[in-house]
Design a protein around this motif. Structure first.
Motif, mmCIF file in Angstrom:
data_model
loop_
_atom_site.group_PDB
_atom_site.id
_atom_site.type_symbol
_atom_site.label_atom_id
_atom_site.label_comp_id
_atom_site.label_asym_id
_atom_site.label_seq_id
_atom_site.Cartn_x
_atom_site.Cartn_y
_atom_site.Cartn_z
ATOM 1 N N ASP A 161 0.659 -1.233 -0.065
ATOM 2 C CA ASP A 161 -0.078 0.141 0.145
ATOM 3 C C ASP A 161 0.872 1.287 -0.071
ATOM 4 O OD1 ASP A 161 -1.893 1.904 0.149
ATOM 5 O OD2 ASP A 161 -2.882 1.146 2.080
ATOM 6 N N PRO A 162 1.481 1.635 -1.016
ATOM 7 C CA PRO A 162 2.665 2.577 -1.248
ATOM 8 C C PRO A 162 2.163 4.195 -0.792
ATOM 9 C CG PRO A 162 1.986 1.798 -3.358
ATOM 10 C CD PRO A 162 1.183 1.005 -2.526
ATOM 11 N N ASP A 163 0.686 4.199 -1.085
ATOM 12 C CA ASP A 163 -0.030 5.417 -0.880
ATOM 13 C C ASP A 163 0.126 5.668 0.836
ATOM 14 O OD1 ASP A 163 -0.312 6.189 -3.429
ATOM 15 O OD2 ASP A 163 -2.237 5.496 -3.540
ATOM 16 N N ALA A 164 -0.284 4.609 1.474
ATOM 17 C CA ALA A 164 -0.337 4.892 2.939
ATOM 18 C C ALA A 164 1.088 5.173 3.397
ATOM 19 C CB ALA A 164 -0.800 3.414 3.540
ATOM 20 N N VAL A 165 2.079 4.293 2.894
ATOM 21 C CA VAL A 165 3.623 4.426 3.108
ATOM 22 C C VAL A 165 3.849 5.887 3.212
ATOM 23 C CG1 VAL A 165 5.777 3.871 2.804
ATOM 24 C CG2 VAL A 165 4.059 2.118 2.815
ATOM 25 N N LEU A 166 3.616 6.540 1.692
ATOM 26 C CA LEU A 166 4.032 7.775 1.647
ATOM 27 C C LEU A 166 3.362 8.747 2.413
ATOM 28 C CD1 LEU A 166 3.974 7.403 -2.275
ATOM 29 C CD2 LEU A 166 6.069 7.746 -0.919
ATOM 30 N N ALA A 167 1.943 8.711 2.628
ATOM 31 C CA ALA A 167 1.129 9.481 3.237
ATOM 32 C C ALA A 167 1.716 9.549 4.876
ATOM 33 C CB ALA A 167 -0.241 9.224 3.624
ATOM 34 N N GLY A 168 2.080 8.393 5.293
ATOM 35 C CA GLY A 168 2.623 8.566 6.588
ATOM 36 C C GLY A 168 3.854 9.010 6.772
ATOM 37 N N ALA A 169 4.918 9.009 5.874
ATOM 38 C CA ALA A 169 6.322 9.422 5.663
ATOM 39 C C ALA A 169 6.171 10.968 5.632
ATOM 40 C CB ALA A 169 6.889 8.675 4.757
ATOM 41 N N ARG A 170 5.191 11.439 5.038
ATOM 42 C CA ARG A 170 5.318 12.839 4.721
ATOM 43 C C ARG A 170 5.032 13.617 5.971
ATOM 44 N NH1 ARG A 170 4.583 14.908 -0.227
ATOM 45 N NH2 ARG A 170 4.057 13.483 -1.857
ATOM 46 N N ALA A 171 4.342 12.899 7.266
ATOM 47 C CA ALA A 171 4.432 13.486 8.439
ATOM 48 C C ALA A 171 5.592 13.818 9.067
ATOM 49 C CB ALA A 171 3.226 12.763 9.510
ATOM 50 N N THR A 172 6.727 13.192 8.707
ATOM 51 C CA THR A 172 8.171 13.591 9.342
ATOM 52 C C THR A 172 9.035 13.989 8.293
ATOM 53 O OG1 THR A 172 7.621 11.615 10.822
ATOM 54 C CG2 THR A 172 9.726 12.367 10.544
ATOM 55 N N LEU A 173 9.052 13.612 7.027
ATOM 56 C CA LEU A 173 9.811 13.753 6.077
ATOM 57 C C LEU A 173 9.561 14.969 5.038
ATOM 58 C CD1 LEU A 173 11.128 10.136 5.134
ATOM 59 C CD2 LEU A 173 11.885 11.715 6.875
ATOM 60 N N ASP A 174 10.129 15.822 4.554
ATOM 61 C CA ASP A 174 10.066 16.852 3.849
ATOM 62 C C ASP A 174 10.258 16.404 2.241
ATOM 63 O OD1 ASP A 174 10.019 18.861 2.028
ATOM 64 O OD2 ASP A 174 11.680 20.160 3.088
ATOM 65 N N PHE A 175 9.136 16.205 1.521
ATOM 66 C CA PHE A 175 9.289 15.425 0.241
ATOM 67 C C PHE A 175 9.915 16.488 -0.754
ATOM 68 C CE2 PHE A 175 6.714 11.456 0.209
ATOM 69 C CZ PHE A 175 7.352 10.897 1.368
ATOM 70 N N ASP A 176 10.284 17.788 -0.391
ATOM 71 C CA ASP A 176 10.829 18.508 -1.391
ATOM 72 C C ASP A 176 12.312 18.491 -1.334
ATOM 73 O OD1 ASP A 176 8.435 19.811 -2.310
ATOM 74 O OD2 ASP A 176 8.410 21.212 -0.447
ATOM 75 N N ARG A 177 12.910 17.755 -0.355
ATOM 76 C CA ARG A 177 14.266 17.333 -0.099
ATOM 77 C C ARG A 177 14.396 15.972 -0.334
ATOM 78 N NH1 ARG A 177 15.163 18.194 5.124
ATOM 79 N NH2 ARG A 177 17.452 18.071 4.883
ATOM 80 N N PRO A 178 15.880 15.432 -0.836
ATOM 81 C CA PRO A 178 16.167 14.168 -1.193
ATOM 82 C C PRO A 178 15.866 13.248 -0.177
ATOM 83 C CG PRO A 178 17.932 15.629 -1.939
ATOM 84 C CD PRO A 178 16.969 16.624 -1.221
ATOM 85 N N VAL A 179 15.331 12.076 -0.217
ATOM 86 C CA VAL A 179 15.208 10.847 0.470
ATOM 87 C C VAL A 179 15.728 9.742 0.111
ATOM 88 C CG1 VAL A 179 13.209 9.507 1.711
ATOM 89 C CG2 VAL A 179 12.799 11.948 1.320
ATOM 90 N N ALA A 180 16.150 8.833 1.055
ATOM 91 C CA ALA A 180 16.851 7.587 0.624
ATOM 92 C C ALA A 180 15.735 6.619 1.113
ATOM 93 C CB ALA A 180 17.999 7.493 1.562
ATOM 94 N N LEU A 181 15.201 5.917 0.196
ATOM 95 C CA LEU A 181 14.433 4.868 0.180
ATOM 96 C C LEU A 181 15.012 3.544 0.249
ATOM 97 C CD1 LEU A 181 11.434 3.666 -0.011
ATOM 98 C CD2 LEU A 181 11.758 3.606 -2.253
#
Length: 268
Positions: A134-154
């Motif tokens: 459920d990648p959308d749930a993963v992304l939504a949860g991660a956005r609460a902590t990570l800034d998706f305007d800056r690089p992220v290591a997946l």
């Protein structure tokens, strides 16, 4: 920890990959059913615990490389049961301000999540209960902590070989990467049957009978996860040969083949 629903009951009637991995590493957060299946895997290849430690060491080295190259945000999906040093320990040792989100769908990992959250005062560590399917749930949860305007290591360490093509493994990775900005990275390791076809076939059948999916992929199939990304040297490699200078060797890693691949790719 973000607000979560009460964890579901832990199913101890059949083995679970995270708990088997914990048993291979000498942990205590596993059940007799996990040990029993683990011993069946050892009967096929006694080097499985070495492989687990090699895989763990690969995570340490890739995290160190990324932090040394300026990455300050990490999304670790398929975290598994905490084993020191965890990813945030490595990242925050180099960059105390690093932000790390751990994600797993196994309730036993949730039960130990507090151990994952003890990071630096300058940084952030968070745990999210969600499934990579459920990648959308993963992304939504991660956005609460990570800034998706800056690089992220997946980070997808020893995860994708438990996701079949029927479950859309490549599409799931593509969806996760599509939401991350330029300069982000994909880190992945994956088991393969390329070097040990007979043992791998037997392992796959035993796990399937126990209700565990094992989707071993060839070098070519694994490399497909990095389509459109710029592979970091040395590219797709047997895990213990990926920048070995960044960590100590695992005892026994050179005593035979390590049937897996690892790589890091940068999103242009």
């Amino acid at each position: 920890m973000t607000g979560q629903q009460p964890p579901p009951t832990i199913d101890t009637s059949r083995p679970h990959p995270a708990r088997m991995y914990d048993w291979y590493l000498g942990g205590k957060d596993n059940y007799p059913v996990d040990e029993a299946m683990g011993r069946q895997m050892l009967a096929l290849d006694p080097r499985v615990p070495v492989m687990a430690r090699v895989n763990r060491a690969f995570m340490h080295r890739t995290t160190r490389w990324l932090a040394e190259h300026g990455v300050r945000q990490f999304l670790d999906v398929g975290t598994g049961i905490p084993t020191e040093p965890n990813l945030h320990r490595i990242a925050q040792e180099i960059a105390p301000e690093a932000r790390v989100v751990y994600c797993d769908n196994d309730p036993i990992v949730l039960a130990h999540a507090a151990a994952l959250l003890k990071g630096t005062d300058e940084g952030v560590t968070e745990y999210l209960q969600a499934d990579v399917r459920d990648p959308d749930a993963v992304l939504a949860g991660a956005r609460a902590t990570l800034d998706f305007d800056r690089p992220v290591a997946l980070s997808l360490i020893a995860l994708l070989h438990f996701v079949s093509d029927e479950d859309g493994a490549h599409e799931l990775v593509g969806r996760l990467l599509s939401q991350l900005p330029s300069g982000s990275y994909l880190v992945a390791s994956h088991a393969t049957a390329d070097f040990t076809p007979e043992e791998s076939r037997a392992a796959t059948e035993k796990l399937k009978a126990a209700g565990v999916t094992l989707a071993l992929r060839s070098r070519e199939e694994f490399t497909r996860f990095f389509d459109g990304l710029e592979l970091v040297e040395p590219g797709v490699e047997v895990p213990h040969l990926w920048h070995p200078e960044l960590g100590d060797p695992v005892p026994g890693q050179d005593d035979g083949v390590i049937p897996g691949y690892g790589a890091v790719g940068r999103k242009p």
